[in-house]
Design a protein around this motif. Structure first.
Motif, PDB file in Angstrom:
ATOM      1  N   ALA A  61       0.831  -1.201   0.000  1.00  0.00           N
ATOM      2  CA  ALA A  61       0.000   0.000   0.000  1.00  0.00           C
ATOM      3  C   ALA A  61       0.863   1.247   0.000  1.00  0.00           C
ATOM      4  N   ASP A  62       0.436   2.234  -0.754  1.00  0.00           N
ATOM      5  CA  ASP A  62       1.007   3.570  -0.693  1.00  0.00           C
ATOM      6  C   ASP A  62       0.331   4.276   0.472  1.00  0.00           C
ATOM      7  N   ILE A  63       1.097   4.614   1.499  1.00  0.00           N
ATOM      8  CA  ILE A  63       0.531   5.150   2.729  1.00  0.00           C
ATOM      9  C   ILE A  63      -0.139   6.509   2.511  1.00  0.00           C
ATOM     10  N   THR A  64       0.120   7.141   1.379  1.00  0.00           N
ATOM     11  CA  THR A  64      -0.501   8.447   1.103  1.00  0.00           C
ATOM     12  C   THR A  64      -1.780   8.330   0.282  1.00  0.00           C
ATOM     13  N   LEU A  89       4.637   3.249  11.574  1.00  0.00           N
ATOM     14  CA  LEU A  89       6.079   3.412  11.448  1.00  0.00           C
ATOM     15  C   LEU A  89       6.489   4.077  10.141  1.00  0.00           C
ATOM     16  N   ALA A  90       5.590   4.158   9.187  1.00  0.00           N
ATOM     17  CA  ALA A  90       5.951   4.696   7.878  1.00  0.00           C
ATOM     18  C   ALA A  90       6.461   6.125   8.006  1.00  0.00           C
ATOM     19  N   GLY A  91       7.611   6.394   7.396  1.00  0.00           N
ATOM     20  CA  GLY A  91       8.192   7.724   7.490  1.00  0.00           C
ATOM     21  C   GLY A  91       9.220   7.957   6.397  1.00  0.00           C
ATOM     22  N   LEU A  92       9.533   9.225   6.188  1.00  0.00           N
ATOM     23  CA  LEU A  92      10.464   9.615   5.134  1.00  0.00           C
ATOM     24  C   LEU A  92      11.140  10.920   5.537  1.00  0.00           C
ATOM     25  N   SER A  93      12.428  11.036   5.224  1.00  0.00           N
ATOM     26  CA  SER A  93      13.169  12.250   5.567  1.00  0.00           C
ATOM     27  C   SER A  93      13.713  12.924   4.315  1.00  0.00           C
ATOM     28  N   VAL A  94      13.660  14.255   4.302  1.00  0.00           N
ATOM     29  CA  VAL A  94      14.330  15.056   3.274  1.00  0.00           C
ATOM     30  C   VAL A  94      15.304  15.977   4.001  1.00  0.00           C
ATOM     31  N   PRO A  95      16.567  15.549   4.143  1.00  0.00           N
ATOM     32  CA  PRO A  95      17.544  16.382   4.854  1.00  0.00           C
ATOM     33  C   PRO A  95      18.084  17.480   3.951  1.00  0.00           C
ATOM     34  N   GLY A  96      18.815  18.389   4.531  1.00  0.00           N
ATOM     35  CA  GLY A  96      19.512  19.389   3.751  1.00  0.00           C
ATOM     36  C   GLY A  96      18.929  20.783   3.888  1.00  0.00           C
ATOM     37  N   ALA A  97      19.519  21.710   3.139  1.00  0.00           N
ATOM     38  CA  ALA A  97      19.113  23.112   3.204  1.00  0.00           C
ATOM     39  C   ALA A  97      17.751  23.306   2.570  1.00  0.00           C
ATOM     40  N   ILE A  98      16.883  24.012   3.241  1.00  0.00           N
ATOM     41  CA  ILE A  98      15.539  24.230   2.729  1.00  0.00           C
ATOM     42  C   ILE A  98      15.562  25.025   1.428  1.00  0.00           C
ATOM     43  N   ALA A  99      16.581  25.846   1.240  1.00  0.00           N
ATOM     44  CA  ALA A  99      16.661  26.683   0.045  1.00  0.00           C
ATOM     45  C   ALA A  99      16.830  25.878  -1.232  1.00  0.00           C
ATOM     46  N   THR A 100      17.355  24.671  -1.121  1.00  0.00           N
ATOM     47  CA  THR A 100      17.598  23.850  -2.309  1.00  0.00           C
ATOM     48  C   THR A 100      16.699  22.619  -2.378  1.00  0.00           C
ATOM     49  N   ALA A 101      15.766  22.487  -1.451  1.00  0.00           N
ATOM     50  CA  ALA A 101      14.902  21.303  -1.432  1.00  0.00           C
ATOM     51  C   ALA A 101      13.824  21.411  -2.503  1.00  0.00           C
ATOM     52  N   PRO A 102      13.697  20.422  -3.381  1.00  0.00           N
ATOM     53  CA  PRO A 102      12.633  20.446  -4.389  1.00  0.00           C
ATOM     54  C   PRO A 102      11.254  20.424  -3.716  1.00  0.00           C
ATOM     55  N   ALA A 103      10.342  21.224  -4.222  1.00  0.00           N
ATOM     56  CA  ALA A 103       9.013  21.312  -3.631  1.00  0.00           C
ATOM     57  C   ALA A 103       8.310  19.955  -3.642  1.00  0.00           C
ATOM     58  N   LEU A 106       9.454  17.877  -0.711  1.00  0.00           N
ATOM     59  CA  LEU A 106       8.868  18.350   0.540  1.00  0.00           C
ATOM     60  C   LEU A 106       7.418  17.886   0.665  1.00  0.00           C
ATOM     61  N   ALA A 107       6.676  17.960  -0.428  1.00  0.00           N
ATOM     62  CA  ALA A 107       5.279  17.531  -0.402  1.00  0.00           C
ATOM     63  C   ALA A 107       5.168  16.037  -0.130  1.00  0.00           C
ATOM     64  N   THR A 108       6.043  15.255  -0.766  1.00  0.00           N
ATOM     65  CA  THR A 108       6.025  13.806  -0.546  1.00  0.00           C
ATOM     66  C   THR A 108       6.339  13.468   0.900  1.00  0.00           C
ATOM     67  N   MET A 109       7.329  14.146   1.474  1.00  0.00           N
ATOM     68  CA  MET A 109       7.693  13.873   2.860  1.00  0.00           C
ATOM     69  C   MET A 109       6.547  14.191   3.811  1.00  0.00           C
ATOM     70  N   LEU A 110       5.867  15.305   3.593  1.00  0.00           N
ATOM     71  CA  LEU A 110       4.730  15.654   4.436  1.00  0.00           C
ATOM     72  C   LEU A 110       3.596  14.653   4.252  1.00  0.00           C
ATOM     73  N   ASP A 111       3.379  14.222   3.019  1.00  0.00           N
ATOM     74  CA  ASP A 111       2.323  13.241   2.761  1.00  0.00           C
ATOM     75  C   ASP A 111       2.594  11.924   3.484  1.00  0.00           C
ATOM     76  N   VAL A 112       3.836  11.440   3.390  1.00  0.00           N
ATOM     77  CA  VAL A 112       4.168  10.148   4.008  1.00  0.00           C
ATOM     78  C   VAL A 112       4.094  10.240   5.531  1.00  0.00           C
ATOM     79  N   ASN A 113       4.744  11.240   6.101  1.00  0.00           N
ATOM     80  CA  ASN A 113       4.838  11.331   7.556  1.00  0.00           C
ATOM     81  C   ASN A 113       3.543  11.762   8.218  1.00  0.00           C
ATOM     82  N   VAL A 114       2.874  12.729   7.643  1.00  0.00           N
ATOM     83  CA  VAL A 114       1.706  13.318   8.300  1.00  0.00           C
ATOM     84  C   VAL A 114       0.403  12.746   7.746  1.00  0.00           C
TER      85      VAL A 114
END
Length: 237
Positions: A61-64, A89-103, A106-114
């Motif tokens: 299953a796709d948790i999103t 337990l499903a989770g995902l991280s996008v580390p690094g500088a926010i200035a260079t993070a692809p939108a 970020l959306a995928t990470m919020l979808d998976v975690n939240v």
């Protein structure tokens, strides 16, 4: 008098079950006699888990995706004859500088975690009522204490913490307990190739020990939030 093992016969659904913590948790639950349903988004990893731990109810299953999440929860309750515990337990991280993070990342990470956590809880609630249901949402210490390496991840896990606290209040009168588990950094593939001193992190078994403690408590006891982390010393081998 306590039963021989409070986990024996417990019906548990686990999302993100093919990750480093999930695999250890599933094996530990099975060893102690629980009946388990598992999901993950990767067919090959889920098949490997079911080979290693026979007797699981398993569904990709796709948790999103709400339809897929609902399908997993219904399959879990149907295959196990009901549901006592949901562990998210499903989770995902996008580390690094926010200035260079692809939108999109970020959306995928919020979808998976939240969103994923919310959807699993939404569809599990109708199966958990009855005075003994339990939801354990696994967040992170990063959601309670900010750090500079992953501001977006901190934000997502902070949302999980707040959602869990509010959900606990909403479900209290239905007899469903809700726990927020917030482990510190843990030695799993989650880190990828980031330069981390893995030997000083929590082991997956440490997180699973905390999970089993929460799940094994009697129905009249609830842990609202559990924050724990490594002391930073090298783990014994």
């Amino acid at each position: 008098m306590y039963p021989a093992d409070p986990l024996s016969g417990l019906r548990v659904a686990v999302t993100g079950a093919t990750g480093g913590i999930g695999r250890v948790l599933v094996a530990a639950l099975r060893e102690r006699g629980a009946a388990i349903a598992v999901t993950g988004s990767h067919r090959g990893r889920l098949d490997a888990l079911t080979r290693d731990v026979p007797g699981l109810v398993a569904r990709v299953a796709d948790i999103t995706d709400e339809e897929q999440v609902a399908g997993f929860i219904d399959a879990a309750a149907g295959g196990l004859g009901g549901l006592d515990v949901l562990v998210n337990l499903a989770g995902l991280s996008v580390p690094g500088a926010i200035a260079t993070a692809p939108a999109a990342d970020l959306a995928t990470m919020l979808d998976v975690n939240v969103t994923g956590t919310m959807l699993a809880c939404k569809h599990a609630v109708r199966h958990l009522a009855g005075g003994h249901g339990l939801i354990v949402n696994v967040g992170s210490a990063a959601g309670l204490r900010p750090n500079a390496t992953a501001p977006a991840y901190c934000t997502a896990k902070a949302a999980v913490a707040m959602f869990t606290a509010a959900l606990a209040l909403q479900l209290k009168d239905e007899g469903i307990r809700v726990t927020h588990l917030a482990p510190g950094g843990t030695d799993t593939p989650f880190w990828g190739d980031r330069p981390v001193r893995r030997e000083t992190l929590l082991a997956p078994e440490d997180v699973v020990s905390a999970l089993l403690y929460v799940v094994s408590l009697p129905p009249h006891v609830v842990v609202r939030e559990l924050l724990f982390e490594s002391t930073g010393v090298t783990r014994p081998r």
